[in-house]
Design a protein around this motif. Structure first.
Motif, PDB file in Angstrom:
ATOM      1  N   GLY A 140       0.790  -1.222   0.000  1.00  0.00           N
ATOM      2  CA  GLY A 140       0.000   0.000   0.000  1.00  0.00           C
ATOM      3  C   GLY A 140       0.822   1.272   0.000  1.00  0.00           C
ATOM      4  O   GLY A 140       0.281   2.360  -0.245  1.00  0.00           O
TER       5      GLY A 140
ATOM      6  N   LYS B 188      -7.646  -0.288  -4.003  1.00  0.00           N
ATOM      7  CA  LYS B 188      -7.898  -0.773  -2.653  1.00  0.00           C
ATOM      8  C   LYS B 188      -9.387  -0.923  -2.380  1.00  0.00           C
ATOM      9  O   LYS B 188      -9.804  -1.814  -1.627  1.00  0.00           O
ATOM     10  N   THR B 189     -10.173  -0.039  -2.977  1.00  0.00           N
ATOM     11  CA  THR B 189     -11.601  -0.007  -2.666  1.00  0.00           C
ATOM     12  C   THR B 189     -12.504  -0.289  -3.855  1.00  0.00           C
ATOM     13  O   THR B 189     -13.642  -0.723  -3.680  1.00  0.00           O
TER      14      THR B 189
ATOM     15  N   LEU C 296      -0.581  -4.419  -2.560  1.00  0.00           N
ATOM     16  CA  LEU C 296      -1.559  -3.882  -1.624  1.00  0.00           C
ATOM     17  C   LEU C 296      -1.725  -4.706  -0.344  1.00  0.00           C
ATOM     18  O   LEU C 296      -2.192  -4.178   0.660  1.00  0.00           O
TER      19      LEU C 296
ATOM     20  N   GLU D 161      -4.107   3.058  -5.255  1.00  0.00           N
ATOM     21  CA  GLU D 161      -4.904   3.529  -4.122  1.00  0.00           C
ATOM     22  C   GLU D 161      -6.381   3.308  -4.420  1.00  0.00           C
ATOM     23  O   GLU D 161      -7.156   2.873  -3.551  1.00  0.00           O
TER      24      GLU D 161
END
Length: 340
Positions: free
Chosen positions: A10, A326-327, A45, A323
């Motif tokens: 990350g 990640k979601t 990640l 980034e």
């Protein structure tokens, strides 16, 4: 030079780092295109790389910018694709040409610096010059396409007129569909959790498409199934989809334990189904016909690839894209390409 450096899972930083210098038997490539592999997601990640800090990125192509001492047979400006494994060449698996099972290998992007950068140094043993006119993005997709071909060959190939199936329609699965059809499959069934991926499967040539969990037509069985999702449910589904005497080859990498249901076990036992593991994409002489055949088919247009690319970004966008990953799980099934 600019590079995206992974410090911890990350923590990815776009930095200025020293430009590498080719040693004897090496060349300096200016990276032309580099793709995000599904394995990069947990590496960057969640789990991290074999060593850190490191520059990841192993699906790439580039132009030769500098030749190290003793290098011949290559010219400045050549567009090359790069098999990312550096086998030891001395273990028992290398001795039999089974380089994918090398016991002491090096690897771009996980054990040594890769191509999320402007330049990368590559040994000449890992260079394949692309045919004139090849799109650098196509040359960067030899790795996933060759993984699909390697898997199909591990399962014995496709008989003319046979029915194939693919579960998991990411880039490797989409290439598997095309390989089966090129080898003479009469049809290929595609199964995925995403309707968008099934649309891509249709573009790849799939003749029947189903969402995971859908009830399949009674009697729909396949002679060769490529499992490219790595989820326990898809692994069990692949086993039960096999025709009597059929073959199932597993490419997808599961995260959790994989329980095999009694139904699936009874099916492969009683129907004498053969189950195969497939890892990486290499053969002899290194990197093998898996790579040379794939490069030729991508360069000629026999393998379609451009429809798979969902994002084309500059290197400066890489930390932000990871980034987002990640979601935003929807992007996990896309092919993202960076062009430094």
């Amino acid at each position: 030079m600019r590079a995206a450096v992974l410090y911890t899972p990350g923590d990815i930083r776009l930095e200025e780092v020293a430009k590498p210098v080719p040693g004897p038997g090496e060349v300096l490539l200016r990276v032309a295109a580099v793709g995000v592999c599904g394995s990069d997601l947990p590496r960057m990640l969640i789990k991290g790389a074999h060593k850190m800090p490191i520059i990841c990125g192993h699906e790439f192509s580039g132009h030769i910018e500098e030749l190290g001492a003793g290098v011949d047979g290559f010219a400045l400006g050549d567009l090359c694709t790069v098999p990312p494994m550096l086998p030891c060449g001395t273990c028992d698996q290398c001795a039999t040409g089974d380089f994918s099972r090398c016991r002491d290998y090096d690897y771009f992007g996980s054990r040594r610096d890769g191509a999320y950068a402007e330049w990368v140094v590559v040994p000449v043993a890992n260079l394949l010059v692309a045919p004139a006119g090849t799109d650098p993005r196509a040359a960067a997709m030899v790795d996933p396409a060759s993984i699909a071909l390697h898997a199909i060959w591990k399962a014995g190939g496709v008989r003319m007129g046979a029915r194939g199936a693919v579960i998991g329609c990411g880039p490797i699965g989409l290439f598997a569909i095309q390989w089966m059809l090129l080898m003479g499959a009469s049809e290929v069934v595609a199964i995925d959790v995403s309707e968008a991926k099934l649309e891509q499967a249709r573009a790849a040539g799939a003749t029947q498409c189903f969402l995971a969990g859908d009830e399949l037509p009674k009697g729909l069985l396949a002679d060769l199934i490529v499992e490219a999702a790595g989820h326990p449910s898809s692994i069990n589904a692949a086993v039960t989809l096999a025709a009597p005497g059929g073959h199932v080859v597993f490419i997808g990498i599961p995260v959790a334990d994989v329980p095999l249901t009694n139904k699936a076990f009874q099916h492969f036992l009683r129907q004498e189904v053969s189950l195969h593991g497939s890892w990486n994409s290499f053969g002899a002489p290194y990197p093998g016909p898996q790579w040379t055949v794939t490069l030729d088919k991508l360069a000629s247009g026999a393998l379609k690839w451009e429809f798979m690319i969902s994002h084309e970004l500059g290197l400066e966008a890489l930390p932000g894209m990871f980034e987002t990953l990640k979601t935003d799980r929807t992007l996990f099934f896309s092919k993202i390409m960076f062009r430094p």
